[in-house]
Design a protein around this motif. Structure first.
Motif, PDB file in Angstrom:
ATOM      1  N   MET A 287       0.844  -1.184   0.000  1.00 48.58           N
ATOM      2  CA  MET A 287       0.000   0.000   0.000  1.00 48.58           C
ATOM      3  C   MET A 287       0.880   1.235   0.000  1.00 48.58           C
ATOM      4  N   GLY A 288       2.065   1.074   0.505  1.00 51.60           N
ATOM      5  CA  GLY A 288       2.976   2.212   0.490  1.00 51.60           C
ATOM      6  C   GLY A 288       2.789   3.089   1.703  1.00 51.60           C
ATOM      7  N   THR A 289       3.799   3.868   1.986  1.00 48.07           N
ATOM      8  CA  THR A 289       3.766   4.705   3.176  1.00 48.07           C
ATOM      9  C   THR A 289       2.982   5.993   2.954  1.00 48.07           C
ATOM     10  N   ASN A 290       2.601   6.271   1.718  1.00 47.65           N
ATOM     11  CA  ASN A 290       1.911   7.532   1.456  1.00 47.65           C
ATOM     12  C   ASN A 290       0.392   7.427   1.593  1.00 47.65           C
ATOM     13  N   VAL A 291      -0.143   6.251   1.851  1.00 46.95           N
ATOM     14  CA  VAL A 291      -1.579   6.087   2.026  1.00 46.95           C
ATOM     15  C   VAL A 291      -1.887   6.106   3.514  1.00 46.95           C
ATOM     16  N   THR A 292      -2.902   6.866   3.874  1.00 47.57           N
ATOM     17  CA  THR A 292      -3.251   7.003   5.290  1.00 47.57           C
ATOM     18  C   THR A 292      -4.563   6.287   5.596  1.00 47.57           C
ATOM     19  N   ILE A 293      -4.783   6.069   6.865  1.00 50.95           N
ATOM     20  CA  ILE A 293      -6.046   5.471   7.310  1.00 50.95           C
ATOM     21  C   ILE A 293      -7.205   6.375   6.907  1.00 50.95           C
ATOM     22  N   ALA A 294      -7.009   7.684   6.993  1.00 49.87           N
ATOM     23  CA  ALA A 294      -8.062   8.624   6.592  1.00 49.87           C
ATOM     24  C   ALA A 294      -8.414   8.448   5.111  1.00 49.87           C
ATOM     25  N   GLN A 295      -7.406   8.221   4.270  1.00 51.55           N
ATOM     26  CA  GLN A 295      -7.669   8.015   2.842  1.00 51.55           C
ATOM     27  C   GLN A 295      -8.408   6.690   2.607  1.00 51.55           C
ATOM     28  N   VAL A 296      -8.041   5.658   3.353  1.00 50.08           N
ATOM     29  CA  VAL A 296      -8.735   4.372   3.237  1.00 50.08           C
ATOM     30  C   VAL A 296     -10.186   4.540   3.666  1.00 50.08           C
ATOM     31  N   ARG A 297     -10.401   5.227   4.794  1.00 53.84           N
ATOM     32  CA  ARG A 297     -11.765   5.451   5.298  1.00 53.84           C
ATOM     33  C   ARG A 297     -12.582   6.215   4.247  1.00 53.84           C
ATOM     34  N   GLU A 298     -11.979   7.217   3.633  1.00 52.33           N
ATOM     35  CA  GLU A 298     -12.681   8.000   2.604  1.00 52.33           C
ATOM     36  C   GLU A 298     -13.027   7.121   1.404  1.00 52.33           C
ATOM     37  N   GLN A 299     -12.107   6.258   1.004  1.00 54.98           N
ATOM     38  CA  GLN A 299     -12.351   5.349  -0.117  1.00 54.98           C
ATOM     39  C   GLN A 299     -13.500   4.385   0.208  1.00 54.98           C
ATOM     40  N   LEU A 300     -13.578   3.958   1.465  1.00 59.83           N
ATOM     41  CA  LEU A 300     -14.637   3.027   1.864  1.00 59.83           C
ATOM     42  C   LEU A 300     -16.022   3.678   1.835  1.00 59.83           C
ATOM     43  N   LYS A 301     -16.063   4.999   1.796  1.00 56.55           N
ATOM     44  CA  LYS A 301     -17.360   5.682   1.695  1.00 56.55           C
ATOM     45  C   LYS A 301     -18.008   5.453   0.332  1.00 56.55           C
ATOM     46  N   GLN A 302     -17.277   4.839  -0.600  1.00 54.21           N
ATOM     47  CA  GLN A 302     -17.854   4.487  -1.897  1.00 54.21           C
ATOM     48  C   GLN A 302     -18.652   3.185  -1.833  1.00 54.21           C
ATOM     49  N   VAL A 303     -18.541   2.479  -0.713  1.00 56.58           N
ATOM     50  CA  VAL A 303     -19.221   1.189  -0.565  1.00 56.58           C
ATOM     51  C   VAL A 303     -20.516   1.424   0.208  1.00 56.58           C
ATOM     52  N   PHE A 304     -21.628   1.051  -0.418  1.00 49.09           N
ATOM     53  CA  PHE A 304     -22.931   1.300   0.174  1.00 49.09           C
ATOM     54  C   PHE A 304     -23.612   0.005   0.578  1.00 49.09           C
ATOM     55  N   ASP A 305     -24.366   0.069   1.670  1.00 50.23           N
ATOM     56  CA  ASP A 305     -25.262  -1.021   2.013  1.00 50.23           C
ATOM     57  C   ASP A 305     -26.426  -0.901   1.035  1.00 50.23           C
TER      58      ASP A 305
END
Length: 102
Positions: free
Chosen positions: A1-19
């Protein structure tokens, strides 16, 4: 994933997944319990709104797709847990407003 990806960026990306049943993203629903980054791996600890949720495969598959979009070389591990049990109180204010839950 590399050191430049943050938990905040992962969390933001997960907002694309809908129930698909509720039409609210899994982050605002409070389904994401933990995000851990290690080298080229991301570990997600999450739950679903109910055990035996018929959308289990759809939602978990959505998590994999969303995070693989960030970086094609990332290995995604998703642990679906039932403790602590999800309750509507875990939802963000935006999700509560969207679902008229007050």
């Amino acid at each position: 994933m590399g050191t430049n990806v943050t938990i905040a960026q992962v969390r933001e990306q997960l907002k694309q997944v809908f129930d698909p049943e509720l039409g609210v993203n899994i982050v605002d629903l409070g389904l994401i319990y933990e995000i851990e980054l290690m080298d080229d791996q991301v570990h997600i600890r999450m739950t679903l709104t109910t055990p035996g949720c018929p959308m289990h495969d759809t939602i978990v598959g959505g998590v994999h797709r969303a995070l693989e979009e960030m970086s094609g070389s990332v290995k995604v591990h998703v642990d679906v847990v039932w403790e602590p049990r999800w309750t509507p109180e875990k939802m963000s204010e935006a999700a509560k407003e969207q679902l008229d839950y007050f």
